[in-house]
Design an enzyme around this catalytic site. Structure first.
Site, PDB file in Angstrom:
ATOM      1  N   SER A   1      33.223  49.490  53.979  1.00  0.00           N
ATOM      2  CA  SER A   1      32.441  49.409  52.811  1.00  0.00           C
ATOM      3  C   SER A   1      33.017  49.177  51.580  1.00  0.00           C
ATOM      4  O   SER A   1      32.701  49.230  50.209  1.00  0.00           O
ATOM      5  CB  SER A   1      31.563  50.819  52.843  1.00  0.00           C
ATOM      6  OG  SER A   1      32.473  51.672  52.899  1.00  0.00           O
TER       7      SER A   1
ATOM      8  N   LYS B   1      26.892  58.445  48.841  1.00  0.00           N
ATOM      9  CA  LYS B   1      27.687  57.771  47.832  1.00  0.00           C
ATOM     10  C   LYS B   1      27.180  57.919  46.686  1.00  0.00           C
ATOM     11  O   LYS B   1      27.739  58.039  45.463  1.00  0.00           O
ATOM     12  CB  LYS B   1      27.922  56.308  48.448  1.00  0.00           C
ATOM     13  CG  LYS B   1      28.681  56.148  49.652  1.00  0.00           C
ATOM     14  CD  LYS B   1      28.744  54.779  50.218  1.00  0.00           C
ATOM     15  CE  LYS B   1      29.787  54.842  51.392  1.00  0.00           C
ATOM     16  NZ  LYS B   1      29.762  53.150  52.056  1.00  0.00           N
TER      17      LYS B   1
END
Length: 825
Positions: free
Chosen positions: A723, A766
């Protein structure tokens, strides 16, 4: 004696023979006993004369005197004593009337029954303690027409009610039946005086027989008053027959119970003698006397355990083996411990499960702030369990970072159901025997944690929380996660087999709830048996509300403070959250709140008056310098730095990617403890930048004459995953174009060599971390748009979300002046 003035009741005396009954008003014929003073007419004082056509009335408590019955009565009240003394002085009869309320000390005429008994005072004795005692013989029923006087004693005009002199066969038959039942009742009574039975047999007058029997039957005073007030002889006979029949039935049942008790006692006495002989035999054999009654105690406990039939037969066989063992042998103690475990388990004990949906909703709101999606799923779970109690409920597993309320959610579910809560910690368990138990052949063997928890909680249907399921680990001693498969499978756990017990135990009524920090380390078969509910970290606003509603109150109580003694500003709590406790949960925040309140406690304990006010500027003096600082502006102030977003087992976090260029020959240097997947993402980012160098305005000779160094700070922390590909790409573009990335932008996403931005996981965590860190724009893969609903509203309100299909979209959003397709939260 049921006395007029609270004296204890005594049984009525049998009627005196006709020759022994004195005339009305006759003087006492006997000397009082030693220590008593006898009162005669001379002691009456100067009482006023009473007319001949009226009767002196003595109120009595809980006593009913019948005609032809002799009854002792104790009197204490002045008005009653005055009336009795006047009757003795003037040689008159008295009338006894029952009070309606025994607690009334000075009853008015309205507080007395209107039907009583005319009586002669046979003896009047004054005791040394001041009480006056009368022995009265009832003569005839009377009813009060009206009361003439109340002072100094009651005087009433009365009407006498003589008994009938002629009898018919129906009355005689009832009298015969009454006499038979009275004799039957006397035979059922213990230690009955023979004179009473002889008196009943010798009485020829049926009215006298009825009154005597009504006197000695154990009746309430109001029931005796009803008999006294029944003037018709036939009706009186029927009433007494019914009352006597009831008493005979009660006495018969009592006698049967007593006989059975005596028989059981005789059997126990025989058993005690045999056991004493057995004890002496064991003593001669040198065996320890202690615990020789253990088999009998175990059998008694077995009868109350409520085990299934096959289990009870197995335990009974073990008790029989125990009886033939020597108490000094090792096998005896092993078997005794095993039986203790078997008898202590809740084989049949089930708590009542009470599901009130509104009550459950209130409990969840009281115990937890936010978590709306989680609460909604729990309410669905409870509703289904209420509508289908016998169905197999799904096994919930709360997954999230530490300190976000996973364990307390399980406790709230137990409160909502009205069930007991027990927690089984699985962190660090690496032995299958911790779940299934050890076999009894091993020294120190015990059941597994599941059975131990059930014995501790004492019921077969608790809410059992399996904490830290993801921390199970396999070893050469077996895989405990495999043992959990049977525990959590509703098709198998009704016959769960613990190695120590050796018999099946029903776990189908246990409500299992699991908790974990991550799912990656959980075996797929185990994860498949549970319904995973994700819990994310809290935003700053949520932490502020949690601190004000729960943590602050709890720490005030823990430190002995009251709310009015400390004033903690919201700004101070926000400073604590931002600068001292950068975490997903609230455990660190609670610890720091405790430290702040302890500082206030010292000041209050030192005598400082008034509330202690604590503001943001006071935190440095209490907790020291801030532990975290806002590094976003500093790190993005130079080209080559980009802010990424990472997922960790404790929630989301921001991740800085730094790129540098030094003279060289085109090497790629990677540092920061990067995993293999992250290294491949860096290599893909470099290749993608080389491929788009001309379009980005980058000189291709740079890659041949320079070495590129990619570093991810916090080098002591291992990092891996795809990611960070977008952040690495943007940091390379920033370095090679010498353009600074916007300081309020963070990004996540995997890249491909075609320039596509691919979806990643952990979007909720996140974005929460980005909002917590002061980020205002977050670039996300467009294919993660499906996760928009998982992002908390508090995070969506402060973040601008940019959905990127390709790296060109990311470049447009990351650098000032660029364009991007934006979708508001």
């Amino acid at each position: 004696m049921s006395a007029a003035d609270d004296a204890p009741p005594l049984p009525p005396l049998p009627p005196l023979p006709p020759t022994a009954a004195p005339l009305a008003g006759a003087a006492p014929a006997e000397r009082p006993a030693a220590g008593q003073a006898q009162t005669d007419a001379a002691g009456a004082g100067a009482a006023p004369a009473v007319p001949e056509d009226v009767l002196i009335v003595l109120p009595v408590r809980n006593t009913v005197l019948f005609p032809q019955v002799v009854l002792p009565i104790a009197i204490r009240r002045e008005r009653t004593i005055a009336g009795a003394q006047e009757a003795m002085r003037s040689r008159r009869k008295v009338g006894l009337l029952l009070q309606r309320d025994p607690a009334e000390d000075d009853p008015a005429p309205e507080g007395l029954h209107r039907i009583g008994t005319v009586a002669s005072i046979v003896r009047y004795v004054t005791a040394p303690d001041g009480t006056h005692h009368l022995i009265c013989q009832g003569e005839q029923r009377f009813s009060v027409l009206d009361f003439v006087s109340r002072d100094p004693f009651l005087v009433a005009r009365i009407e006498l009610h003589p008994e009938p002199t002629t009898l018919n066969p129906e009355i005689e038959a009832r009298g015969l039946r009454l006499r038979e039942m009275a004799v039957q009742a006397l035979q059922l009574l213990p230690q009955v005086p023979a004179e009473l039975a002889a008196a009943i047999q010798s009485i020829e007058s049926i009215p006298a027989l009825v009154d005597l029997i009504a006197s000695f039957i154990d009746l309430k005073p109001i029931e005796k008053q009803e008999v006294l007030a029944t003037f018709g002889l036939r009706e009186r006979l029927d009433l007494v027959l019914e009352l006597l029949r009831q008493r005979v039935e009660v006495l018969r049942i009592s006698r049967e119970i007593e006989d059975r008790t005596r028989a059981a006692f005789d059997e126990r006495q025989k058993e005690a003698v045999l056991r004493e002989r057995l004890r002496q035999i064991r003593k001669e054999l040198g065996e320890d006397e202690e615990g020789t009654d253990e088999p009998a105690q175990l059998k008694a406990a077995l009868s109350k355990a409520g085990m299934p039939q096959e289990v009870e037969e197995h335990v009974r066989a073990q008790i029989s083996r125990l009886e033939h063992m020597g108490e000094g042998s090792a096998e005896y103690s092993m078997t005794r411990t095993y039986l203790d475990w078997m008898l202590a388990l809740p084989w049949s004990k089930l708590d009542d499960e009470q599901i009130d949906i509104e009550h459950a909703r209130r409990i969840l709101d009281e115990d937890h702030f936010g978590l709306d999606k989680i609460k909604r799923r729990i309410m669905e779970f409870l509703a289904v369990r209420k509508l289908n109690p016998e169905g197999h409920s799904p096994i919930l597993c709360f997954v999230g970072p530490p300190g976000v309320g996973k364990t307390s959610l399980g406790q709230s579910i137990a409160r909502a159901l009205g069930l007991k809560f027990v927690r089984v910690s699985l962190g660090g368990v690496h032995d299958e025997a911790e779940i299934r138990g050890h076999r009894r052949t091993y020294v120190g063997a015990l059941p597994g944690n599941i059975i131990q928890a059930l014995r501790k909680v004492g019921t077969r249907n608790p809410v059992m929380m399996l904490d830290e399921v993801d921390k199970l680990s396999a070893s050469f001693q077996g895989d405990p996660s495999s043992a959990l498969l049977e525990v959590l499978d509703p098709e198998q756990n009704h016959t769960f087999h613990d190695n120590y017990l050796g018999v099946p135990f029903d776990l189908s009524k246990v409500l299992f709830i699991g908790t974990a920090n991550v799912l990656d380390t959980m075996p797929p078969p185990l994860r498949d048996r549970m319904e995973v509910i994700q819990l994310s970290g809290y935003t700053q606003d949520e932490k502020l509300e949690i601190a004000k509603r729960y943590l602050l109150r709890r720490q005030l109580k823990a430190n002995g403070l009251k709310e009015q003694q400390v004033e903690l500003a919201d700004a101070a709590i926000r400073r604590l959250i931002a600068d001292y406790t950068r975490e997903s949960g609230v455990r660190g925040l609670e610890r720091d709140l405790g430290a702040v309140l302890r500082h206030a406690a010292v000041a209050i304990a030192s005598g400082q008056s008034g509330p202690i006010s604590i503001g943001p500027e006071d935190l440095a003096g209490i907790l020291g310098a801030p532990r975290f600082e806002n590094e976003v502006a500093m790190r993005t102030s130079v080209p080559g730095v980009a802010t990424g977003l990472a997922w960790t087992p404790v929630g989301g976090d921001i991740l800085f990617v730094e790129c540098g260029r030094v003279p060289g020959n085109g090497r790629l240097i990677l540092t920061g403890q990067l995993g293999e997947v992250m290294k491949e993402s860096a290599q893909a980012a470099v290749t993608l930048v080389k491929g788009q160098a001309e379009r980005l305005g980058i000189d291709a000779q740079v890659f041949e004459k320079s070495d590129l160094h990619i570093h991810v700070p916090a080098g002591a922390v291992p990092k891996d995953g795809p990611s960070a590909g977008v952040a690495i790409f943007i940091s390379l573009v920033s370095l090679l174009t010498q353009r600074t990335v916007r300081k309020d932008v963070a990004m996540t996403g995997e890249i491909s060599l075609r320039g596509l931005v691919l979806p990643v996981g952990g979007i909720k965590e996140k974005t929460v971390a980005a909002a917590r860190s002061g980020i205002r724009t977050v670039i996300l893969p467009a294919r993660n748009r499906r996760d928009l609903e998982d992002i908390p509203p508090s995070a969506r309100e402060v973040l601008q979300l940019v959905w990127a299909e390709r790296v060109e979209d990311v470049i447009a959003a990351a650098f000032d002046g660029g364009l991007a397709r934006r979708v508001a939260a």
